[in-house]
Design an enzyme around this catalytic site. Sequence first.
Site, PDB file in Angstrom:
ATOM      1  N   ARG A   1      25.386  13.250 -48.171  1.00  0.00           N
ATOM      2  CA  ARG A   1      25.858  12.883 -49.511  1.00  0.00           C
ATOM      3  C   ARG A   1      24.742  12.981 -50.529  1.00  0.00           C
ATOM      4  O   ARG A   1      24.954  13.398 -51.671  1.00  0.00           O
ATOM      5  CB  ARG A   1      26.414  11.443 -49.492  1.00  0.00           C
ATOM      6  CG  ARG A   1      27.751  11.324 -48.775  1.00  0.00           C
ATOM      7  CD  ARG A   1      28.093   9.861 -48.530  1.00  0.00           C
ATOM      8  NE  ARG A   1      28.151   9.082 -49.735  1.00  0.00           N
ATOM      9  CZ  ARG A   1      27.818   7.784 -49.834  1.00  0.00           C
ATOM     10  NH1 ARG A   1      27.411   7.111 -48.760  1.00  0.00           N
ATOM     11  NH2 ARG A   1      27.883   7.143 -50.969  1.00  0.00           N
TER      12      ARG A   1
ATOM     13  N   SER B   1      29.681   3.044 -46.253  1.00  0.00           N
ATOM     14  CA  SER B   1      28.270   3.161 -45.870  1.00  0.00           C
ATOM     15  C   SER B   1      27.626   1.773 -45.711  1.00  0.00           C
ATOM     16  O   SER B   1      27.032   1.444 -44.684  1.00  0.00           O
ATOM     17  CB  SER B   1      27.545   3.981 -46.943  1.00  0.00           C
ATOM     18  OG  SER B   1      26.167   3.923 -46.761  1.00  0.00           O
TER      19      SER B   1
HETATM   20  N1  URA Z   1      23.526   2.011 -50.192  1.00  0.00           N
HETATM   21  C1  URA Z   1      24.039   2.425 -49.004  1.00  0.00           C
HETATM   22  O1  URA Z   1      23.658   1.921 -47.954  1.00  0.00           O
HETATM   23  N2  URA Z   1      24.977   3.382 -49.025  1.00  0.00           N
HETATM   24  C2  URA Z   1      25.437   3.969 -50.159  1.00  0.00           C
HETATM   25  O2  URA Z   1      26.307   4.817 -50.095  1.00  0.00           O
HETATM   26  C3  URA Z   1      24.900   3.542 -51.378  1.00  0.00           C
HETATM   27  C4  URA Z   1      23.940   2.552 -51.373  1.00  0.00           C
END
Ligand code: URA
Length: 433
Positions: free
Chosen positions: A168, A183
């Site tokens: 990403r 996430s």
């Molecule tokens: N922090 C995370 O762990 N994942 C994300 O997608 C954005 C911030």
Amino acid sequence: MIVKLLLDRKREGEELAPEEIRELVAAYTRGEVPDYQMAAFAMAVCCRGMTDAETLALTTAMRDSGDCLSWDDLPQPSADKHSTGGVGDKLSLVIQPLAAACGLAVPSLTGRGLGLTGGTADKMESIPGYVAGLSLADYRKVVASCGCSLTVQTGEIAPADKKLYALRDVTGTVPSIPLIVASILSKKLAEGAGTLVFDVKCGAGAFMKTRPEAAALAKALVAGARGAGRKSMAIVTAMDEPLGFTVGNALEVDESIDVLKGSGGRIPQDVVDLSVEFAARMVALAREMPMDEARTLCRERLTDGSAWTRFAEMVRLHGGDLKAFEGRRRVEGGDVLSAGGGFVASIDAQKVAQAAFELGAGRAQSTDSIDPEAGVRLLVTRGDRVSAGQPVAKLHAPMRPERLEVASRLVQDAVVVSADAPAPKALVLEVVE
Ligand code: URA
């Protein structure tokens, strides 16, 4: 599963079934779905969004891609706080031992920072000897023994997130609420705490810049955590100015120790107030206690030294030498002087973070090393009266003295002085229960 057909359907805005998402994530983790197809999936999610059921399926699939811990064998309830990250955000260093001192187990898996300043693990590792990378077995022993541990997340926790986040990051697919929720939550759910409290920062120095974005993320995190069977709440907090007076790894540990001991340097009221609020929220949810009682308990445990004792014990169990840390003199690189006289109207968190980065406190890539001693110590806060030429900050750059000038300009620009005293500003912007 034919991934191309799944992508076609997601692109057209169709809702995918939980089993389809689970299968996709499992196959991607095993290396059977190539990055280009997963990147297309992430982009389709960015553009089309996800239903709550899809987000929950993605979250739990990513959680189940690795080890899932449980703390049910401990006598006390478990809880953790997650922050989306801000400038000078050292709250975990106070909240985790404080919540432990109030009768919780706080198993915090944390990160090394990428970006302008270090993560919680970097801060802790500025203490000589502190090992943040414990094995899961040792991490368990530390939590069982002193109630808290600030341990770096291992590759066994949510490996699907590690892979997908890296993808990403280079495909323009970070800013999507369902992907962010999956996430963050996949890692926190795998960590196993029964209660999850979220600090969603909002403002110039935060990941979420606007109030509607921050509130949407807060609501989605709480809904996701509850959907996965955890007790949860979130607070949207202001992140326009740095938290406390310090930005930089060892400097932030110094300041956290001052807060835990209630003595030392100038005690940052914002750090004290938010630490008590978050710890109290954790205690209230996990121990099912009224919030005013939980607040009183947290204030007591902070002022009677119990939280400090927990912190010192955690550091000892991680191999850290607090005596050596506290005895060390921080090398100062020079003062930043106020350009004008009046009141400190604002301190731009982003500029202070940029200055700390210039001095060596952060890393641009995961392979970069950081200087634990580097950073900015502010001498003033919003609302303070200053005169022209008065020192407003001290810079620390033992390994990059050549960057002092540029950092000094950044900090001078960051500290805005005006003739009138600024109106008080709330730290807590929104509570999501
Ligand atoms: N922090 C995370 O762990 N994942 C994300 O997608 C954005 C911030």
